[in-house]
Design a protein around this motif. Sequence first.
Motif, PDB file in Angstrom:
ATOM      1  N   ARG A  16      12.753  16.663 -51.922  1.00 60.59           N
ATOM      2  CA  ARG A  16      12.364  15.685 -50.890  1.00 60.59           C
ATOM      3  C   ARG A  16      11.048  16.102 -50.222  1.00 60.59           C
ATOM      4  NH1 ARG A  16      15.301  11.564 -51.572  1.00 60.59           N
ATOM      5  NH2 ARG A  16      17.523  11.771 -51.771  1.00 60.59           N
ATOM      6  N   GLU A  17      10.905  17.382 -49.975  1.00 63.26           N
ATOM      7  CA  GLU A  17       9.663  17.885 -49.373  1.00 63.26           C
ATOM      8  C   GLU A  17       8.473  17.600 -50.294  1.00 63.26           C
ATOM      9  OE1 GLU A  17       7.741  22.183 -48.175  1.00 63.26           O
ATOM     10  OE2 GLU A  17       9.918  21.956 -48.033  1.00 63.26           O
ATOM     11  N   SER A  19       8.318  15.268 -52.588  1.00 60.90           N
ATOM     12  CA  SER A  19       8.143  13.816 -52.602  1.00 60.90           C
ATOM     13  C   SER A  19       7.307  13.348 -51.412  1.00 60.90           C
ATOM     14  CB  SER A  19       9.507  13.131 -52.586  1.00 60.90           C
ATOM     15  OG  SER A  19       9.367  11.742 -52.461  1.00 60.90           O
ATOM     16  N   HIS A  20       7.583  13.898 -50.237  1.00 52.90           N
ATOM     17  CA  HIS A  20       6.805  13.540 -49.042  1.00 52.90           C
ATOM     18  C   HIS A  20       5.358  14.022 -49.161  1.00 52.90           C
ATOM     19  CE1 HIS A  20      10.119  11.822 -46.866  1.00 52.90           C
ATOM     20  NE2 HIS A  20      10.849  12.932 -47.021  1.00 52.90           N
ATOM     21  N   ILE A  43      13.515  10.545 -57.317  1.00 52.04           N
ATOM     22  CA  ILE A  43      14.293  11.780 -57.292  1.00 52.04           C
ATOM     23  C   ILE A  43      15.644  11.474 -57.922  1.00 52.04           C
ATOM     24  CG2 ILE A  43      15.359  13.552 -55.854  1.00 52.04           C
ATOM     25  CD1 ILE A  43      13.192  13.010 -53.761  1.00 52.04           C
ATOM     26  N   ASN A  45      19.476  11.446 -58.794  1.00 51.24           N
ATOM     27  CA  ASN A  45      20.746  11.651 -58.087  1.00 51.24           C
ATOM     28  C   ASN A  45      21.586  12.721 -58.766  1.00 51.24           C
ATOM     29  OD1 ASN A  45      20.385   9.784 -56.027  1.00 51.24           O
ATOM     30  ND2 ASN A  45      21.231   8.109 -57.221  1.00 51.24           N
ATOM     31  N   PRO A  48      19.198  16.753 -58.247  1.00 54.56           N
ATOM     32  CA  PRO A  48      18.369  16.514 -57.062  1.00 54.56           C
ATOM     33  C   PRO A  48      17.124  17.390 -56.956  1.00 54.56           C
ATOM     34  CG  PRO A  48      20.417  17.616 -56.477  1.00 54.56           C
ATOM     35  CD  PRO A  48      20.512  17.260 -57.924  1.00 54.56           C
ATOM     36  N   ILE A  51      12.061  15.588 -60.063  1.00 50.32           N
ATOM     37  CA  ILE A  51      11.240  14.467 -59.592  1.00 50.32           C
ATOM     38  C   ILE A  51      10.505  13.864 -60.777  1.00 50.32           C
ATOM     39  CG2 ILE A  51       9.173  13.864 -58.264  1.00 50.32           C
ATOM     40  CD1 ILE A  51       9.973  15.833 -56.180  1.00 50.32           C
TER      41      ILE A  51
END
Length: 65
Positions: A16-17, A19-20, A43, A45, A48, A51
Amino acid sequence: MFTRVVEVTTKPGKARELSHTITDKALTILKNQPGFVDEVVLISNENPDHILALSFWKTREDAEK
């Protein structure tokens, strides 16, 4: 249209980091490149830390510059 596909496996818990970071920093740079159309970051499922980033360009030559 040309699509560039980039697959990344991140360190555990960092997807997630990343991705941001792609959205906030890399996308800003890409938007200023000739021929750039759009970017999609996915991302998984099931995994996780995986990417998939898809960037869309008008031509292959634009993507390779």
